[in-house]
Design an enzyme around this catalytic site. Structure first.
Site, PDB file in Angstrom:
ATOM      1  N   ASP A  18       0.859  -1.173   0.000  1.00 12.02           N
ATOM      2  CA  ASP A  18       0.000   0.000   0.000  1.00 12.02           C
ATOM      3  C   ASP A  18       0.904   1.234   0.000  1.00 12.02           C
ATOM      4  OD1 ASP A  18      -2.157   1.646  -0.084  1.00 12.02           O
ATOM      5  OD2 ASP A  18      -3.235   0.704   1.556  1.00 12.02           O
TER       6      ASP A  18
HETATM    7  C1  BGC Z   1      -5.026   3.223  -0.032  1.00 16.67           C
HETATM    8  C2  BGC Z   1      -5.184   2.202  -1.122  1.00 16.67           C
HETATM    9  C3  BGC Z   1      -5.054   2.863  -2.468  1.00 16.67           C
HETATM   10  C4  BGC Z   1      -3.706   3.549  -2.538  1.00 16.67           C
HETATM   11  C5  BGC Z   1      -3.447   4.204  -3.864  1.00 16.67           C
HETATM   12  C6  BGC Z   1      -3.775   4.057  -0.207  1.00 16.67           C
HETATM   13  O1  BGC Z   1      -3.738   5.124   0.673  1.00 16.67           O
HETATM   14  O2  BGC Z   1      -5.026   2.583   1.213  1.00 16.67           O
HETATM   15  O3  BGC Z   1      -6.414   1.546  -0.994  1.00 16.67           O
HETATM   16  O4  BGC Z   1      -5.204   1.925  -3.482  1.00 16.67           O
HETATM   17  O5  BGC Z   1      -3.656   4.541  -1.525  1.00 16.67           O
HETATM   18  O6  BGC Z   1      -4.290   5.249  -4.081  1.00 16.67           O
END
Ligand code: BGC
Length: 742
Positions: free
Chosen positions: A281
């Protein structure tokens, strides 16, 4: 066919079979052999394209140069064929010309916004949900994207958690079926079709169980709970062929998920044989330093790669440390090769090596983003997502002959709010491409119906100065519709709330309108279950509209006037108080169960709170009524490898055609591990005309009776099982039992 062409075709078929095309794995291996270690690590590196950001930004002016140097494998948050093409051109200047992947959070639609995922889950309509994901993929893939960070398949039992809006609710069975449908929808027939996106099941794992519902918080749970409740939707996604998995921000029992070998290597890539790749993530590799699990970025990279995380989203820990880790003999280069192989395989499967610009056709983009068919489908999905919570004296559906309707509330005329969190503002497209609730009502009623409007109050704040006008407006109407709720960004990532009642003075507004004595319909717009007991107890008609997307206004009007008969059922329990959280239907009985709210003495109850939720899982009304009868079972005993058929007759006993979601629950009466009071094991959504009856049948096999025993083995234990068929988890209409034999 002429003789000559028959000859050519058979020659071609013959030559293909004796000179077989190189398989993707062979191509990957050949390419890998040519790559330097720096180029390999580049494939594992993903950056944000600063068009927008969905996490803390690291300023980096070297991105273009690094792409030209083969040091970047993927970008996220880069939209539109023109922009994607310009980045891809840079990648084509690199030594090995390895194309970039373009990822985006396509969570509920792209240009056409569909209902938030939790709302769609309320439809329990797997083909509609799959179609919604399909349309999102058609639009996004036409606009340069080839990878969506969806579906979020985290089970969530705490409505304080802002990301509850992004998933399918509290139940592992429903969640798994929906995860499967969403993956199929995004990926289409097969990866490599020009309108398929790679899906990404996230966040692996147990992110939805953040303590106290506070986003990014720790998770502490038994292994059994993990396996029984939190992992099944991920397994379903893998079974559906999901291309990628995203790990998560939380620690699980003290080990950050990003550096968790048990989750990623042992379960996902080991036991489940997942052959796609794992992306971290946003910054989660580096955040393991904050967790206090590693000392620095060097250790963070070591932990993540050892645990099985293949791509680094935005932390730069891989880029800056992997080579050194190999030199220091902390990791073997084969770990890097494995990660790169997984990533390259997907790039080949997507067809990017054949044509790196295949998702960058501006004409296709224009056509896909302006296809009127997509709005129609979004409208249908939105209708199916609206839950009718209350309808006293059949106030709904409203007559189209009404003389005057007052439409009051802070959400009546808003546009953007209807889109909910994780919507996408596609550049160069029309932002008024949203049907407001006001517009929807105007589209619906004829000339002879007068529509009155008053805002009443804002979503937040204490200002009641608009109440007087709202009350005056209400007094002039035959019926009042009140549209209230959250702001669209009050739920979503980092949007946890400790108080989940209606914000501001909206409840006071409802009280003021109720005091006029007019018939009132309340629409509640929100990204989570809210607490609204006064409304439940006092207002005659309530529709839970969540955030419905581009077609919100039309879909709401369709339901208000009966052009669509509501069929949705809650995918998550609605508490009466934050103090009841976590509250979910599949709880254990305990040694001292309370049988009702009078039964408190030495019972598993609160002294000051009901044991009952506001609305239970699986609940939702219709404009018609359904009778359940004639429960039949094909046998009263079952061998472990046998099956039992269960059937019932469902009759539409009301005046309207409609769809009913018939739910099958099972209870294992005695288990070596205590079993829940009931567990959803199947459901079917059927359409019935007024007066029509249909027989529904379910099949029960060992799988539906199994659970994880003390040794975490998946077993069905002999003994008695209750079989329940109901219209919700609390509204069980038919019940019987059978015995599973030794
Ligand atoms: C989120 C993810 C997301 C990623 C990219 C993160 O902060 O937890 O779910 O896909 O950002 O945007």
């Amino acid at each position: 066919m002429s003789k000559k062409s028959v000859f050519i075709v058979s020659f071609l078929t013959f030559s293909v079979s004796i000179f077989p095309q190189k398989s993707i794995d062979q191509k990957v291996d050949a390419l890998l052999k040519k790559m330097t270690i720096e180029e390999k690590i580049g494939q594992m590196n993903q950056y944000n394209d600063d068009w927008t950001s969905t996490g803390p930004v690291t300023v980096d002016n070297e991105k273009a140069a690094q792409i030209r140097n083969g040091q970047v494998g993927s970008l996220l948050n880069c939209l539109g064929t023109a922009r994607v093409r310009s980045w891809q051109k840079m990648a084509m200047q690199s030594r090995l010309k390895i194309p970039l992947l373009f990822g985006q959070d396509v969570i509920h639609g792209f240009k056409t916004t569909f209902p938030i995922p939790l709302a769609e889950a309320a439809s329990w309509d797997l083909s509609a949900i799959e179609l919604s994901a399909r349309i999102a993929a058609i639009e996004a893939s036409a606009s340069g994207i080839n990878w969506t960070f969806a579906p979020m398949v985290d089970i969530a039992r705490d409505p304080r958690w802002g990301r509850v809006m992004e998933g399918a609710g509290e139940d592992p069975y429903l969640g798994s079926r929906i995860a499967y449908a969403r993956v199929k929808g995004f990926q289409g027939e097969k990866l490599g079709s020009v309108n398929s996106l790679m899906a990404c099941a996230k966040h692996f794992a147990a992110y939805g169980a953040a303590i106290g519902g506070r986003d990014y918080n720790s998770v502490d749970m038994s292994n059994r709970l993990l396996w029984e409740v939190y992992l099944p939707p991920f397994k379903a996604a893998v079974d559906a062929g999901v291309s990628t998995i995203m790990n998560s921000f939380n620690d699980l029992n003290g080990v950050p998920a990003t550096g968790n070998k048990y989750l990623q290597r042992d379960i996902l890539k080991g036991k489940w044989g997942f052959d796609g790749f794992v992306v971290s993530d946003w910054g989660s590799i580096g955040e393991m330093i904050n967790h206090g699990n590693v000392k620095d970025e060097y250790e963070a990279a070591l932990s993540a790669i050892t645990a099985g995380c293949d791509m680094d989203m935005e932390s730069r820990c891989y880029k800056n440390n992997l080579e050194q880790l190999v030199k220091d003999k902390k990791i073997d280069v084969s770990l890097i090769d494995d990660a790169v192989r997984r990533i390259l395989r997907k790039k080949f499967e997507l067809g990017l090596f054949d044509d790196p610009y295949r998702f960058c056709n501006a004409d296709r983009e224009k056509a896909a983003l302006n296809d009127p068919e997509h709005s129609k489908i979004a409208r249908q999905m939105a209708e199916k997502s609206i839950v009718l919570l209350k309808n006293e004296n059949q106030l709904l559906p409203l007559s189209k002959e009404l003389k005057t309707i007052a439409f009051i509330g802070p959400l009546v005329k808003s546009l953007k709010q209807n889109k909910g969190f994780w919507d996408i503002d596609v550049p160069n497209t029309d932002s008024t491409f949203i049907v407001s609730q006001w517009q929807g009502l105007q589209n619906k009623v004829g000339q002879s119906t007068k529509l009155l409007y008053a805002k009443g109050c804002e979503i937040e704040g204490n200002d009641q100065s608009g109440f007087a006008k709202a009350v005056e407006t209400a007094k002039q109407a035959d019926v009042v519709i009140l549209s209230i709720g959250e702001r669209r960004d009050m739920s979503g990532e980092a949007k946890s709330r400790s108080n989940i009642t209606l914000p501001g003075v909206q409840e006071e507004l409802v009280r003021a309108i109720m005091a006029t004595g007019k018939p009132v319909v309340v629409l509640i717009n929100a990204g989570r279950p809210l607490v609204f007991n006064y409304i439940t107890d006092s207002v005659p008609a309530i529709l839970y509209t969540w955030w419905l997307g581009s077609e919100a206004g039309n879909a709401i009007a369709d339901v208000l006037f009966g052009d669509y008969n509501p069929s949705a059922k809650l995918p998550i329990t609605f508490p009466r108080s934050v103090g009841q959280i976590p509250i979910y239907y599949s709880h254990f009985n305990t040694g001292r169960p309370a049988t009702n709210d009078e039964d408190r003495n030495y019972r598993s109850a609160y002294t000051d709170l009901s044991i009952y939720p506001n609305y239970e899982f699986g609940y939702g009304l219709s404009y018609t009524t359904y009778q359940y009868s004639d429960l039949k079972m094909t046998a009263k005993t079952m061998n472990v490898n046998g099956k039992i058929g269960v059937s019932a007759i469902i009759t539409n006993t009301g005046k309207y055609a409609g769809e009913e979601i018939v739910q099958l629950y099972i209870r294992d009466k005695v288990g070596s591990i205590v079993r829940p009071v009931k567990e959803l094991k199947d459901f079917i959504k059927i359409h019935l005309n007024a007066g029509e009856s249909k027989t529904v049948t379910f099949s029960i096999d060992k799988e539906k009776l199994s659970f994880y025993n003390q040794r975490l083995e998946w077993v069905a234990e002999p003994g008695e099982f209750d079989v329940m068929i109901g219209a919700s988890s609390a509204d069980i209409r038919l019940k019987d039992s059978f015995e599973l034999l030794n």
